[in-house]
Design a protein around this motif. Structure first.
Motif, PDB file in Angstrom:
ATOM      1  N   GLN A  16      44.405 113.394 125.059  1.00  0.00           N
ATOM      2  CA  GLN A  16      43.160 113.346 124.284  1.00  0.00           C
ATOM      3  C   GLN A  16      43.439 113.212 122.793  1.00  0.00           C
ATOM      4  OE1 GLN A  16      41.135 116.894 125.449  1.00  0.00           O
ATOM      5  NE2 GLN A  16      40.486 116.086 127.477  1.00  0.00           N
ATOM      6  N   GLN A  17      44.622 113.708 122.332  1.00  0.00           N
ATOM      7  CA  GLN A  17      44.936 113.636 120.906  1.00  0.00           C
ATOM      8  C   GLN A  17      45.509 112.284 120.490  1.00  0.00           C
ATOM      9  OE1 GLN A  17      47.566 116.913 120.173  1.00  0.00           O
ATOM     10  NE2 GLN A  17      45.989 118.479 120.541  1.00  0.00           N
ATOM     11  N   GLU A  18      45.875 111.432 121.431  1.00  0.00           N
ATOM     12  CA  GLU A  18      46.416 110.103 121.089  1.00  0.00           C
ATOM     13  C   GLU A  18      45.320 109.251 120.450  1.00  0.00           C
ATOM     14  OE1 GLU A  18      47.946 108.362 124.550  1.00  0.00           O
ATOM     15  OE2 GLU A  18      49.730 109.645 124.648  1.00  0.00           O
ATOM     16  N   PRO A  19      45.579 108.550 119.271  1.00  0.00           N
ATOM     17  CA  PRO A  19      44.567 107.722 118.601  1.00  0.00           C
ATOM     18  C   PRO A  19      44.205 106.518 119.434  1.00  0.00           C
ATOM     19  CG  PRO A  19      46.732 107.360 117.614  1.00  0.00           C
ATOM     20  CD  PRO A  19      46.894 108.505 118.584  1.00  0.00           C
ATOM     21  N   SER A  20      42.951 106.167 119.362  1.00  0.00           N
ATOM     22  CA  SER A  20      42.478 104.965 120.047  1.00  0.00           C
ATOM     23  C   SER A  20      42.503 103.781 119.108  1.00  0.00           C
ATOM     24  CB  SER A  20      41.050 105.199 120.577  1.00  0.00           C
ATOM     25  OG  SER A  20      40.179 105.473 119.501  1.00  0.00           O
ATOM     26  N   GLY A  21      42.475 102.519 119.596  1.00  0.00           N
ATOM     27  CA  GLY A  21      42.483 101.306 118.775  1.00  0.00           C
ATOM     28  C   GLY A  21      43.880 100.953 118.322  1.00  0.00           C
ATOM     29  N   PRO A  22      44.004  99.870 117.438  1.00  0.00           N
ATOM     30  CA  PRO A  22      45.314  99.395 116.983  1.00  0.00           C
ATOM     31  C   PRO A  22      45.992 100.420 116.090  1.00  0.00           C
ATOM     32  CG  PRO A  22      43.570  98.294 115.800  1.00  0.00           C
ATOM     33  CD  PRO A  22      42.914  99.086 116.884  1.00  0.00           C
ATOM     34  N   PRO A  23      47.275 100.386 116.000  1.00  0.00           N
ATOM     35  CA  PRO A  23      48.011 101.320 115.140  1.00  0.00           C
ATOM     36  C   PRO A  23      47.672 101.098 113.668  1.00  0.00           C
ATOM     37  CG  PRO A  23      49.456  99.616 115.985  1.00  0.00           C
ATOM     38  CD  PRO A  23      48.164  99.478 116.717  1.00  0.00           C
ATOM     39  N   PRO A  24      47.906 102.103 112.782  1.00  0.00           N
ATOM     40  CA  PRO A  24      47.568 102.002 111.346  1.00  0.00           C
ATOM     41  C   PRO A  24      48.207 100.792 110.662  1.00  0.00           C
ATOM     42  CG  PRO A  24      48.094 104.263 111.938  1.00  0.00           C
ATOM     43  CD  PRO A  24      48.407 103.436 113.148  1.00  0.00           C
ATOM     44  N   ALA A  25      49.454 100.464 110.943  1.00  0.00           N
ATOM     45  CA  ALA A  25      50.129  99.331 110.282  1.00  0.00           C
ATOM     46  C   ALA A  25      49.408  98.027 110.569  1.00  0.00           C
ATOM     47  CB  ALA A  25      51.584  99.241 110.769  1.00  0.00           C
ATOM     48  N   ARG A  26      48.929  97.854 111.803  1.00  0.00           N
ATOM     49  CA  ARG A  26      48.201  96.634 112.144  1.00  0.00           C
ATOM     50  C   ARG A  26      46.865  96.578 111.431  1.00  0.00           C
ATOM     51  NH1 ARG A  26      47.500  95.440 118.364  1.00  0.00           N
ATOM     52  NH2 ARG A  26      49.793  95.479 118.151  1.00  0.00           N
ATOM     53  N   ARG A  27      46.198  97.720 111.319  1.00  0.00           N
ATOM     54  CA  ARG A  27      44.909  97.732 110.608  1.00  0.00           C
ATOM     55  C   ARG A  27      45.102  97.392 109.132  1.00  0.00           C
ATOM     56  NH1 ARG A  27      44.074 102.569 113.547  1.00  0.00           N
ATOM     57  NH2 ARG A  27      44.352 103.769 111.621  1.00  0.00           N
ATOM     58  N   LEU A  28      46.203  97.873 108.520  1.00  0.00           N
ATOM     59  CA  LEU A  28      46.478  97.581 107.114  1.00  0.00           C
ATOM     60  C   LEU A  28      46.727  96.095 106.892  1.00  0.00           C
ATOM     61  CD1 LEU A  28      46.938  98.639 104.263  1.00  0.00           C
ATOM     62  CD2 LEU A  28      49.337  99.078 104.867  1.00  0.00           C
ATOM     63  N   ARG A  29      47.490  95.481 107.794  1.00  0.00           N
ATOM     64  CA  ARG A  29      47.738  94.043 107.661  1.00  0.00           C
ATOM     65  C   ARG A  29      46.460  93.253 107.802  1.00  0.00           C
ATOM     66  NH1 ARG A  29      52.370  95.359 110.776  1.00  0.00           N
ATOM     67  NH2 ARG A  29      51.329  94.644 112.697  1.00  0.00           N
ATOM     68  N   SER A  30      45.600  93.683 108.713  1.00  0.00           N
ATOM     69  CA  SER A  30      44.332  92.992 108.912  1.00  0.00           C
ATOM     70  C   SER A  30      43.451  93.095 107.678  1.00  0.00           C
ATOM     71  CB  SER A  30      43.620  93.583 110.131  1.00  0.00           C
ATOM     72  OG  SER A  30      42.364  92.963 110.327  1.00  0.00           O
ATOM     73  N   ALA A  31      43.429  94.295 107.041  1.00  0.00           N
ATOM     74  CA  ALA A  31      42.626  94.482 105.823  1.00  0.00           C
ATOM     75  C   ALA A  31      43.154  93.607 104.685  1.00  0.00           C
ATOM     76  CB  ALA A  31      42.635  95.951 105.415  1.00  0.00           C
ATOM     77  N   ARG A  32      44.483  93.525 104.556  1.00  0.00           N
ATOM     78  CA  ARG A  32      45.074  92.680 103.513  1.00  0.00           C
ATOM     79  C   ARG A  32      44.734  91.211 103.744  1.00  0.00           C
ATOM     80  NH1 ARG A  32      51.194  95.240 103.034  1.00  0.00           N
ATOM     81  NH2 ARG A  32      50.612  97.122 101.841  1.00  0.00           N
ATOM     82  N   LEU A  33      44.775  90.776 104.970  1.00  0.00           N
ATOM     83  CA  LEU A  33      44.458  89.388 105.284  1.00  0.00           C
ATOM     84  C   LEU A  33      43.020  89.065 104.912  1.00  0.00           C
ATOM     85  CD1 LEU A  33      45.301  86.699 106.489  1.00  0.00           C
ATOM     86  CD2 LEU A  33      44.692  87.577 108.759  1.00  0.00           C
ATOM     87  N   ARG A  34      42.106  89.999 105.251  1.00  0.00           N
ATOM     88  CA  ARG A  34      40.699  89.771 104.898  1.00  0.00           C
ATOM     89  C   ARG A  34      40.519  89.686 103.379  1.00  0.00           C
ATOM     90  NH1 ARG A  34      39.799  93.562 109.078  1.00  0.00           N
ATOM     91  NH2 ARG A  34      39.537  95.222 107.520  1.00  0.00           N
TER      92      ARG A  34
END
Length: 264
Positions: free
Chosen positions: A13-31
């Motif tokens: 239950q404690q495991e994060p859902s969705g993509p890992p933080p590094a992937r989210r950061l790359r996606s934000a930079r791309l946008r």
């Protein structure tokens, strides 16, 4: 088979859902990059339209400054600035070249854009230091020996240049060696070397050869100058000689360390 223990269920239950933080950061930079590039493209297109397509930045007026003999209308006509064209597209170098070609009296010209709708023409005219009489008119010669204009009336205070080169003897050899243009420049150098008081009284600069240049002053006085070399020293010597011998009619400063004067 036993199911997961209570501890295992809590860990899941404690495991994060969705993509890992590094992937989210790359996606934000791309946008962010996509947004910045799009904004730059839009700004560039807008700037291009403003500079080239908008009527707000088109040439509507041409101003002229610095003229003395020429008129502003003459300068504007020779410049042929494309009124109505985008101000950014005006070829200032071509206008400068055209003015120099069409109006030799112009020594220097600066063509500047006066935003948002003007072109400024800042003119510097040549100043005559000698005149050559030809066919009842006068050719003006500037301080570089350039013959730039022909006028019907002699400008006040500008001495005449007389080239009286002999066709025989040493004078002829001097003429063949140096040429007429060089001799004119030598006369110009002499005229530029004259003290102000002497320059105002000089009526004629005579050139017989490279090293035989003389002056005719007001009141019938004459000066043997020699060549144009050591002009400043000769000018100072002549001023001192004229002050020391005010009644003299003839002066010789061809050798400035050994000047002479006489009353006849």
């Amino acid at each position: 088979m036993a199911g997961p223990t209570t501890a295992e269920r809590g860990a899941r239950q404690q495991e994060p859902s969705g993509p890992p933080p590094a992937r989210r950061l790359r996606s934000a930079r791309l946008r962010t990059i996509i947004i910045l590039v799009t904004a730059l493209v839009l700004l560039g297109a807008g700037a291009g339209w403003l500079l080239y397509g908008s009527k707000a930045l088109r040439v509507e007026r041409v101003t002229v400054s610095g003229t003395r003999v020429l008129t502003p209308a003459q300068v504007r006509e020779a410049a042929d600035v494309p009124v109505g064209s985008p101000l950014i597209s005006v070829d200032t170098d071509r206008i400068e070249a055209r003015l120099r070609q069409e109006l030799p009296r112009i020594d220097a010209v600066d063509v500047v854009r006066s935003w948002p709708r003007g072109i400024g023409l800042k003119v510097t005219e040549r100043t005559p230091v000698l005149l050559v009489e030809k066919g009842g008119k006068f050719v003006e010669v500037d301080d570089e020996g350039v013959r730039f204009a022909t006028v019907s009336r002699a400008p006040k205070g500008v001495p005449l240049l007389e080239l009286t080169v002999s066709r025989s003897g040493s004078a002829a050899a001097s003429h063949r060696r140096f040429g007429e243009d060089r001799l004119v420049r030598e006369a110009v150098a002499v005229a530029r070397s004259l003290p102000a008081a002497v320059a105002r009284d000089t009526r004629v600069v005579k050139v017989r050869s490279y090293d035989d240049i003389s002056l005719e002053l007001r009141g019938g006085r004459t000066v043997a100058w020699g060549s144009s070399e050591k002009g400043r020293a000769k000018g100072r010597t002549l001023a001192a000689l004229m002050k020391a011998a005010p009644a003299a009619r003839h002066f010789d400063v061809s050798v400035p360390t050994a000047p002479a004067s006489s009353a006849s």
